[in-house]
Each structure stands twice: as C-alpha cells, then as structure tokens.
Design an enzyme around this catalytic site. Structure first.
Site, mmCIF file in Angstrom:
data_model
loop_
_atom_site.group_PDB
_atom_site.id
_atom_site.type_symbol
_atom_site.label_atom_id
_atom_site.label_comp_id
_atom_site.label_asym_id
_atom_site.label_seq_id
_atom_site.Cartn_x
_atom_site.Cartn_y
_atom_site.Cartn_z
ATOM 1 C CG LEU A 23 -1.905 -1.187 1.310
ATOM 2 C CD1 LEU A 23 -2.803 -1.032 2.525
ATOM 3 C CD2 LEU A 23 -2.747 -1.341 0.043
ATOM 4 C CG HIS A 38 -3.201 1.208 -2.356
ATOM 5 N ND1 HIS A 38 -1.848 1.030 -2.460
ATOM 6 C CD2 HIS A 38 -3.742 0.466 -3.349
ATOM 7 C CE1 HIS A 38 -1.576 0.220 -3.466
ATOM 8 N NE2 HIS A 38 -2.705 -0.139 -4.034
ATOM 9 C CG ASP A 42 -5.150 0.779 -12.070
ATOM 10 O OD1 ASP A 42 -4.225 0.242 -12.686
ATOM 11 O OD2 ASP A 42 -5.020 1.176 -10.886
#
Ligand code: AMP
Length: 280
Positions: A32, A36, A151
């Site tokens: 992480l 995140h 993403d």
C-alpha cells in the site's frame, strides 16, 4: 480494525451489522501507498464502514515473472490501514478465492474494452480482474465500491461487471495520487532503481504535454511530440500512448469538448510495467 482471512467469518461479521449500514469497499493487491490510502479516506467519508481487501490475484497476471516479483508488505500494510482507521481488512489465502475446482461461470460482456490498450497488451488480464472483483463483491456485498482513476480502463471494465451483475453497487472513482515529480504512485514503483525512478517522471511529462496541446495542436501531432520526448530515454519502452474517448475508450483523432477524452499510456522500464492517464 478487524482482520479476517476467512470469508465465512467476514460474512458473519458483516451480516450482524444493522441493515442500514452503508458498506464501502476498497479492493487492493497490497504494498500500500498513499494512492490506496486516499481511496480508504474517500471511502470513510462516504460509508458507515470501510472494508479493504489485500489479495495479489494470480489470475490477472499475464506475466508470471510480474506476479512472482509483485511487492508484498502485509505487516506495513496493516499498520497503514490502522493509521487511516480502516474498519475491516480481508486478506484471503489464494485457495479461499479459487478453490481447486473453481470455474468462473458468469459471462461479462466487456465489448471493445477487452480488445484495446491494456487488454491488447495483457491478454487475459481483464478476465482475471473481473473474476476476482466478482468473487470479492459476492463476499463483501458492498453498497459502494471505490476505484482509482489511475487504472482507468479497469474502472470501465469493473463498471461493466457491476452494471451486468451487481447493479445495486455504486462505483466511486477516486483521483490519481502522484509523487512530487508527477509519477503516479504505484506498488511497482519501489522496484525501480534510482536511474529508472528519475526517468519515470517523463511518463507524466509526456501526458501533460498532450494535455497542454488540447485544441492547439492536432491529436496526432501531440502524440508524435510526446513519443519523441519518451524516445530520448533508452530505458523507457513505450507500449502505447493514445488519446481515447472518455466513455467508450475508443481511439480518437479529433479533439472533443474538454473532459471528453483521456490520454493513456503504458511503458516498461526494465521489466517494470507502469501505466498512467490524464483526463483532457
Ligand atoms: P492495486 O493494489 O494496484 O490493485 O490498486 C488498488 C486500487 O488502488 C485500485 O482501484 C487502483 O486504481 C487504486 N490506485 C492505485 N494507484 C493509485 C494512485 N496512485 N492513486 C489513486 N488510486 C490508486
């Protein structure tokens, strides 16, 4: 913070919550970073309880070497999740997500999303993503699902899964967190050596270059310019650099209104593959 490695215990815990509890879910592959954690923070602002998962999904790696070298740091991850006051963490073993006899039955129509950009360069990648997210959604049964814009194509793919099989879940897309030089935060960044790390900032520079040309130069000229910038660095092997439609992700050669297109790229530095994008 409750930590589960067993889906039955996790389900028992979640079903015991009051019916009105708004469950926010942040799936991750661990290692992480602040990107995140920003998702957890946004999830906390929008949910009554935040569940995060840490699972390096073997099915979404088309490259075994990439899977084997994927960074893991469970103890540090748990510390960070505790710091941001994540409520529940689910860390399943591979055998719990994919029992030996497991066959994914659901059909998800991804259309062109499963042919372009990431899908073209990583065969089977999105089938693996769809599989694991579907399984995790069946276990966690969240009201809200938090995903990173970093993403971008993955958000579109998971949106298709959710629309087709989990229509009650709302997806919230969260902004990309970046290092000071613009490099998008990624678990893979820690694998970059110091030379690669310095050069990697040019990926962001190339995207910004395209964005700054919006409506001034053609898309084709902007892409040529950005590719010329990246070609100066031997260590950067560009896989794709394209301007695509924000909704369909189909390639574009003429600018539309502001906010209607995204410039996306993927590149390798050594064997470390990085992706990034900017909405234009
Ligand atoms: P991963 O662990 O790479 O599978 O990522 C888990 C979630 O964090 C995904 O929704 C990613 O899009 C998101 N994420 C990864 N990097 C960033 C970043 N730099 N900023 C914001 N979100 C990110």
């Amino acid at each position: 913070m409750k930590v589960f490695d067993n889906k039955l215990a996790l389900r028992q815990y979640l079903v015991a919550l009051p019916k009105s509890t708004k469950i926010g879910f942040v799936p991750t592959m661990g290692a992480l970073h602040e990107g995140h954690l920003s998702l957890i923070e946004i999830a906390k602002q929008n949910s009554d309880i935040v569940v995060s998962s840490i699972f390096v999904n073997p099915k979404q790696f088309n490259d075994t070497n990439d899977y084997l070298k994927y960074p893991t740091s469970i103890d540090k991850d748990l510390e960070l999740l505790l710091q941001v006051k994540c409520d529940v963490v689910y860390i399943p073993p591979v055998g719990e997500i994919y029992p030996a006899s497991y066959i994914h039955q659901k059909v998800v129509d991804l259309g062109v999303l499963n042919e372009i950009l990431e899908a073209a360069h990583r065969p089977g990648h999105f089938e693996g993503v769809v599989m694991v997210v579907d399984i995790l959604l069946e276990i966690v049964k969240p009201n809200l699902l938090f995903l990173g814009q970093k993403d971008f194509q993955q958000v579109k793919v998971i949106t298709a899964l959710v629309e087709q099989h989990h229509p009650s879940i709302q997806i919230i897309t969260c902004p990309t967190m970046r290092e000071d030089d613009g490099l998008a935060m990624s678990s893979r960044n820690i694998r970059l050596n110091s030379v690669q790390r310095k050069i990697a900032a040019n990926l962001y520079k190339a995207l910004v270059g395209v964005k700054n040309n919006f409506a001034e130069k053609s898309i084709a000229d902007s892409i040529t310019e950005a590719k010329a910038l990246l070609s100066k660095f031997e260590d950067i092997q560009l896989e794709y650099l394209e301007v695509v439609d924000y909704n369909t992700m189909k390639s574009k050669d003429i600018w539309s209104e502001k906010g209607c297109q995204v410039v996306c790229l993927a590149a390798k530095l050594g064997d470390i593959r990085l992706i990034d994008n900017l909405i234009i």
